[in-house]
Design a protein around this motif. Structure first.
Motif, PDB file in Angstrom:
ATOM      1  N   GLN A  21      -5.910  -5.781   4.995  1.00 49.83           N
ATOM      2  CA  GLN A  21      -4.828  -5.968   4.962  1.00 49.83           C
ATOM      3  C   GLN A  21      -3.438  -5.463   4.405  1.00 49.83           C
ATOM      4  O   GLN A  21      -1.755  -5.487   4.442  1.00 49.83           O
ATOM      5  CB  GLN A  21      -3.707  -7.008   6.124  1.00 49.83           C
ATOM      6  N   GLU A  22      -3.605  -5.740   2.617  1.00 46.38           N
ATOM      7  CA  GLU A  22      -3.208  -5.980   1.818  1.00 46.38           C
ATOM      8  C   GLU A  22      -3.941  -4.588   0.955  1.00 46.38           C
ATOM      9  O   GLU A  22      -4.995  -4.775   0.487  1.00 46.38           O
ATOM     10  CB  GLU A  22      -2.934  -6.768   1.246  1.00 46.38           C
ATOM     11  N   PHE A  23      -2.599  -3.819   0.129  1.00 45.85           N
ATOM     12  CA  PHE A  23      -3.222  -2.935  -1.139  1.00 45.85           C
ATOM     13  C   PHE A  23      -2.737  -2.753  -1.890  1.00 45.85           C
ATOM     14  O   PHE A  23      -1.839  -2.977  -2.003  1.00 45.85           O
ATOM     15  CB  PHE A  23      -3.645  -1.594  -0.313  1.00 45.85           C
ATOM     16  N   LEU A  24      -3.303  -3.975  -3.072  1.00 48.38           N
ATOM     17  CA  LEU A  24      -2.599  -3.531  -4.355  1.00 48.38           C
ATOM     18  C   LEU A  24      -3.301  -2.949  -5.693  1.00 48.38           C
ATOM     19  O   LEU A  24      -3.771  -2.381  -5.880  1.00 48.38           O
ATOM     20  CB  LEU A  24      -2.663  -5.059  -5.163  1.00 48.38           C
ATOM     21  N   ILE A  25      -1.896  -1.976  -5.779  1.00 44.58           N
ATOM     22  CA  ILE A  25      -1.917  -1.313  -7.010  1.00 44.58           C
ATOM     23  C   ILE A  25      -1.504  -1.840  -8.256  1.00 44.58           C
ATOM     24  O   ILE A  25      -0.517  -1.721  -8.559  1.00 44.58           O
ATOM     25  CB  ILE A  25      -1.442   0.323  -6.319  1.00 44.58           C
ATOM     26  N   GLY A  26      -2.670  -1.311  -8.994  1.00 40.77           N
ATOM     27  CA  GLY A  26      -1.462  -1.449 -10.376  1.00 40.77           C
ATOM     28  C   GLY A  26      -2.887  -1.263 -11.905  1.00 40.77           C
ATOM     29  O   GLY A  26      -3.846  -1.250 -10.926  1.00 40.77           O
ATOM     30  N   GLY A  28      -4.011  -3.768 -13.578  1.00 32.03           N
ATOM     31  CA  GLY A  28      -4.903  -5.295 -13.577  1.00 32.03           C
ATOM     32  C   GLY A  28      -5.904  -5.464 -12.484  1.00 32.03           C
ATOM     33  O   GLY A  28      -5.848  -4.326 -11.540  1.00 32.03           O
ATOM     34  N   THR A  29      -7.097  -6.335 -13.234  1.00 33.91           N
ATOM     35  CA  THR A  29      -8.645  -5.562 -12.972  1.00 33.91           C
ATOM     36  C   THR A  29      -8.952  -6.345 -11.451  1.00 33.91           C
ATOM     37  O   THR A  29      -9.475  -6.071 -10.737  1.00 33.91           O
ATOM     38  CB  THR A  29      -9.832  -6.752 -13.599  1.00 33.91           C
ATOM     39  N   ASP A  30      -7.255  -7.044 -11.127  1.00 30.98           N
ATOM     40  CA  ASP A  30      -8.105  -7.439  -9.463  1.00 30.98           C
ATOM     41  C   ASP A  30      -7.344  -6.305  -8.659  1.00 30.98           C
ATOM     42  O   ASP A  30      -7.094  -7.135  -7.450  1.00 30.98           O
ATOM     43  CB  ASP A  30      -6.973  -8.949  -9.001  1.00 30.98           C
ATOM     44  N   CYS A  31      -6.724  -5.702  -9.264  1.00 30.49           N
ATOM     45  CA  CYS A  31      -6.418  -4.464  -8.274  1.00 30.49           C
ATOM     46  C   CYS A  31      -6.856  -3.881  -6.843  1.00 30.49           C
ATOM     47  O   CYS A  31      -8.425  -3.201  -7.916  1.00 30.49           O
ATOM     48  CB  CYS A  31      -5.447  -3.620  -9.419  1.00 30.49           C
ATOM     49  N   ILE A  40       2.761   2.199 -15.801  1.00 27.75           N
ATOM     50  CA  ILE A  40       2.379   1.578 -14.545  1.00 27.75           C
ATOM     51  C   ILE A  40       1.716  -0.237 -14.571  1.00 27.75           C
ATOM     52  O   ILE A  40       1.290  -0.927 -15.824  1.00 27.75           O
ATOM     53  CB  ILE A  40       0.775   1.463 -14.127  1.00 27.75           C
ATOM     54  N   SER A  41       2.446  -1.343 -13.917  1.00 31.65           N
ATOM     55  CA  SER A  41       2.323  -2.610 -13.824  1.00 31.65           C
ATOM     56  C   SER A  41       1.226  -3.172 -14.313  1.00 31.65           C
ATOM     57  O   SER A  41       0.272  -2.570 -12.806  1.00 31.65           O
ATOM     58  CB  SER A  41       3.601  -3.688 -13.876  1.00 31.65           C
ATOM     59  N   ARG A  42       0.625  -4.274 -14.360  1.00 32.36           N
ATOM     60  CA  ARG A  42      -0.216  -5.394 -13.461  1.00 32.36           C
ATOM     61  C   ARG A  42      -0.559  -4.976 -12.370  1.00 32.36           C
ATOM     62  O   ARG A  42      -1.923  -4.630 -12.186  1.00 32.36           O
ATOM     63  CB  ARG A  42      -0.610  -7.299 -14.353  1.00 32.36           C
ATOM     64  N   HIS A  43       0.758  -5.106 -11.577  1.00 27.14           N
ATOM     65  CA  HIS A  43       0.629  -5.195 -10.247  1.00 27.14           C
ATOM     66  C   HIS A  43       1.871  -5.264 -10.358  1.00 27.14           C
ATOM     67  O   HIS A  43       3.078  -5.617  -9.934  1.00 27.14           O
ATOM     68  CB  HIS A  43       1.160  -7.281  -9.452  1.00 27.14           C
ATOM     69  N   HIS A  44       2.116  -3.446 -10.008  1.00 26.48           N
ATOM     70  CA  HIS A  44       2.670  -2.932  -9.647  1.00 26.48           C
ATOM     71  C   HIS A  44       3.278  -2.419  -8.334  1.00 26.48           C
ATOM     72  O   HIS A  44       4.712  -3.268  -7.876  1.00 26.48           O
ATOM     73  CB  HIS A  44       2.686  -1.014  -9.733  1.00 26.48           C
ATOM     74  N   CYS A  45       2.807  -2.499  -7.293  1.00 24.99           N
ATOM     75  CA  CYS A  45       3.538  -2.391  -5.752  1.00 24.99           C
ATOM     76  C   CYS A  45       1.969  -3.343  -4.770  1.00 24.99           C
ATOM     77  O   CYS A  45       1.095  -2.628  -5.512  1.00 24.99           O
ATOM     78  CB  CYS A  45       3.972  -0.514  -5.433  1.00 24.99           C
ATOM     79  N   LEU A  46       2.399  -2.996  -4.103  1.00 20.31           N
ATOM     80  CA  LEU A  46       1.619  -4.120  -2.710  1.00 20.31           C
ATOM     81  C   LEU A  46       1.480  -3.042  -1.354  1.00 20.31           C
ATOM     82  O   LEU A  46       2.749  -3.293  -0.681  1.00 20.31           O
ATOM     83  CB  LEU A  46       1.872  -5.233  -2.513  1.00 20.31           C
ATOM     84  N   LEU A  47       1.108  -2.470  -0.872  1.00 24.18           N
ATOM     85  CA  LEU A  47       1.027  -1.866   0.856  1.00 24.18           C
ATOM     86  C   LEU A  47       0.691  -3.083   1.761  1.00 24.18           C
ATOM     87  O   LEU A  47      -0.616  -3.541   1.122  1.00 24.18           O
ATOM     88  CB  LEU A  47      -0.143  -0.755   0.851  1.00 24.18           C
ATOM     89  N   ILE A  84       3.661   8.717  -2.965  1.00 16.66           N
ATOM     90  CA  ILE A  84       4.238   7.634  -3.470  1.00 16.66           C
ATOM     91  C   ILE A  84       3.955   7.960  -4.940  1.00 16.66           C
ATOM     92  O   ILE A  84       3.017   8.730  -5.015  1.00 16.66           O
ATOM     93  CB  ILE A  84       3.000   6.606  -3.041  1.00 16.66           C
ATOM     94  N   ARG A  85       5.033   7.826  -5.537  1.00 12.92           N
ATOM     95  CA  ARG A  85       4.528   7.919  -6.822  1.00 12.92           C
ATOM     96  C   ARG A  85       5.111   6.386  -7.713  1.00 12.92           C
ATOM     97  O   ARG A  85       5.467   5.489  -7.921  1.00 12.92           O
ATOM     98  CB  ARG A  85       5.619   8.337  -7.518  1.00 12.92           C
ATOM     99  N   VAL A  86       3.772   6.333  -8.708  1.00 11.44           N
ATOM    100  CA  VAL A  86       3.778   5.391  -9.218  1.00 11.44           C
ATOM    101  C   VAL A  86       3.472   5.816 -11.005  1.00 11.44           C
ATOM    102  O   VAL A  86       2.423   6.390 -11.037  1.00 11.44           O
ATOM    103  CB  VAL A  86       2.554   4.409  -8.848  1.00 11.44           C
ATOM    104  N   GLY A  87       4.474   5.546 -12.251  1.00  7.90           N
ATOM    105  CA  GLY A  87       4.565   5.960 -13.001  1.00  7.90           C
ATOM    106  C   GLY A  87       4.288   7.430 -13.060  1.00  7.90           C
ATOM    107  O   GLY A  87       5.215   8.081 -12.522  1.00  7.90           O
ATOM    108  N   SER A  88       3.110   7.904 -13.696  1.00  6.62           N
ATOM    109  CA  SER A  88       2.925   9.516 -13.431  1.00  6.62           C
ATOM    110  C   SER A  88       2.040   9.818 -12.249  1.00  6.62           C
ATOM    111  O   SER A  88       1.606  10.954 -12.474  1.00  6.62           O
ATOM    112  CB  SER A  88       2.494   9.734 -14.744  1.00  6.62           C
TER     113      SER A  88
END
Length: 138
Positions: A21-26, A28-31, A40-47, A84-88
């Motif tokens: 139900q959740e998908f973390l983009i970034g 970080g190793t936990d993404c 891109i941030s360690r924890h950038h965005c969450l779907l 969706i655009r995250v950084g480049s």
């Protein structure tokens, strides 16, 4: 059908299956989707996926998250064909709802994309991928 993110890129495209139900983009190793891009941030965005609806939340990233070219200030609903655009890096959303991506709103074909180096059961890791440059710096 499971939702996925499609990373377009010339002749080839990559698909990242979203499980849970959740998908973390970034970075970080936990993404769930790790992108080794400095913008891109360690924890950038969450779907989030719940009750047939999908949303994207920016997690206070330094460079922001764009959906269909507009900066996400808090949370936005996602639909099949959204970009969706995250950084480049850029990804096209496919919620698995049967909507034809060809009839979805067009995205910018000249946009920068990131090459994915590996996709496994639950995580996608871009490793040291470098985005393609639009034009050389002068």
């Amino acid at each position: 059908m499971l939702p996925k993110l499609i990373e377009p890129g010339g002749d080839r495209k990559r698909e990242i299956i979203i499980q849970g139900q959740e998908f973390l983009i970034g970075r970080g190793t936990d993404c769930d989707l790790r992108l080794a891009v400095s913008a891109i941030s360690r924890h950038h965005c969450l779907l989030r996926f719940k009750g047939g609806e999908a949303t994207l939340s920016d997690l206070g990233s330094s460079n922001g998250t764009l959906v269909n070219g507009k900066r996400v200030r808090s949370q936005v609903a996602l639909h099949t064909g959204d970009e969706i655009r995250v950084g480049s890096c850029r990804f096209v959303v496919d919620l698995g709802d049967g909507v034809d991506l060809e009839s979805a709103p067009a995205s910018d074909p000249a946009a920068t994309t990131c090459k994915l180096s590996a996709v496994d059961a639950g995580n996608a890791d871009v490793g040291n991928a470098k985005p393609r440059a639009r034009k050389p710096k002068e």
